[in-house]
Design a protein around this motif. Structure first.
Motif, PDB file in Angstrom:
ATOM      1  N   ILE A 109       5.661  18.630  -5.433  1.00  0.00           N
ATOM      2  CA  ILE A 109       5.280  19.815  -4.662  1.00  0.00           C
ATOM      3  C   ILE A 109       5.516  21.077  -5.482  1.00  0.00           C
ATOM      4  N   VAL A 110       6.690  21.172  -6.090  1.00  0.00           N
ATOM      5  CA  VAL A 110       7.041  22.361  -6.867  1.00  0.00           C
ATOM      6  C   VAL A 110       6.108  22.526  -8.060  1.00  0.00           C
ATOM      7  N   ILE A 111       5.858  21.436  -8.777  1.00  0.00           N
ATOM      8  CA  ILE A 111       5.007  21.510  -9.966  1.00  0.00           C
ATOM      9  C   ILE A 111       3.577  21.886  -9.600  1.00  0.00           C
ATOM     10  N   THR A 112       3.023  21.254  -8.558  1.00  0.00           N
ATOM     11  CA  THR A 112       1.630  21.548  -8.189  1.00  0.00           C
ATOM     12  C   THR A 112       1.488  22.962  -7.641  1.00  0.00           C
ATOM     13  N   TYR A 113       2.483  23.423  -6.900  1.00  0.00           N
ATOM     14  CA  TYR A 113       2.456  24.825  -6.445  1.00  0.00           C
ATOM     15  C   TYR A 113       2.483  25.764  -7.642  1.00  0.00           C
TER      16      TYR A 113
END
Length: 204
Positions: A13-17
């Motif tokens: 989630i953090v990386i794709t955001y």
């Protein structure tokens, strides 16, 4: 292809955001050179893509597909405009219609927006001087398949579903869905160019 809440791990989630926010910020910065008189086209295309995505076509066993449209918009208005258009469409779908999860907005915009806008447009640009219609078709088909593959990778890395099973299903179905995307994109691009020649020559 919309990923719901609950399938992605926090690192994914953090990386794709982060990737999506960086992509949107870059597109906004580059869009400063977009002709001011053509800005209304962004809203027009956003509304058109939103409406087009409401029309589903059956594939097999109850599975259906719909136009993604990122490569379509990129071909007509440029990749940076396509990023903004797709971001607006996908945010509305998620926040107002529950199509895709809030935690997965970054992944969904990456998979269905940024990939088609940047990679799809890049492929089209490389091939268009050989045969433009085939370039449009292949680029839009590829954007669907790559988006599906990235979706599977994100879910696989999150270990929420078996990776190989998700990958085979996503690629198998979306290779077929991509054919519909290719046909619709070719038809729409030629139709829009015939009716709105002002979209020609928009800076990429």
């Amino acid at each position: 292809m919309h990923i719901p809440d609950g399938l992605l791990s926090m690192p994914v989630i953090v990386i794709t955001y982060a990737v999506t926010i960086a992509g949107i910020a870059y597109a906004l910065r580059k869009l400063r050179d977009f002709p001011e008189e053509r800005l209304p086209l962004l809203g027009l295309f956003a509304a058109g893509i939103f409406a087009a995505q409401m029309v589903n076509f059956p594939i097999i066993g109850g599975v259906s597909g719909h136009l993604l449209g990122a490569t379509l918009v990129a071909i007509l208005l440029g990749p940076y405009a396509a990023v903004i258009v797709m971001t607006a469409v996908l945010l509305i779908q998620t926040l107002l219609f529950g199509d895709g999860g809030i935690t997965a907005i970054g992944a969904n915009i990456l998979n269905m927006g940024l990939i088609g806008a940047f990679i799809g447009y890049g492929v089209y640009s490389k091939l268009k001087n050989t045969n433009e219609t085939l370039a449009i078709a292949f680029a839009s088909w590829l954007s669907v398949v790559l988006g599906a593959g990235m979706t599977a990778v994100e879910i696989g890395l999150s270990k929420s579903l078996p990776f190989m099973k998700v990958l085979s299903l996503m690629l198998g179905y979306h290779a077929i869905i991509g054919i519909g995307e290719a046909i619709l994109t070719v038809v729409i691009v030629h139709a829009v160019r015939a009716k709105l020649p002002s979209v020609e020559g928009v800076p990429a």
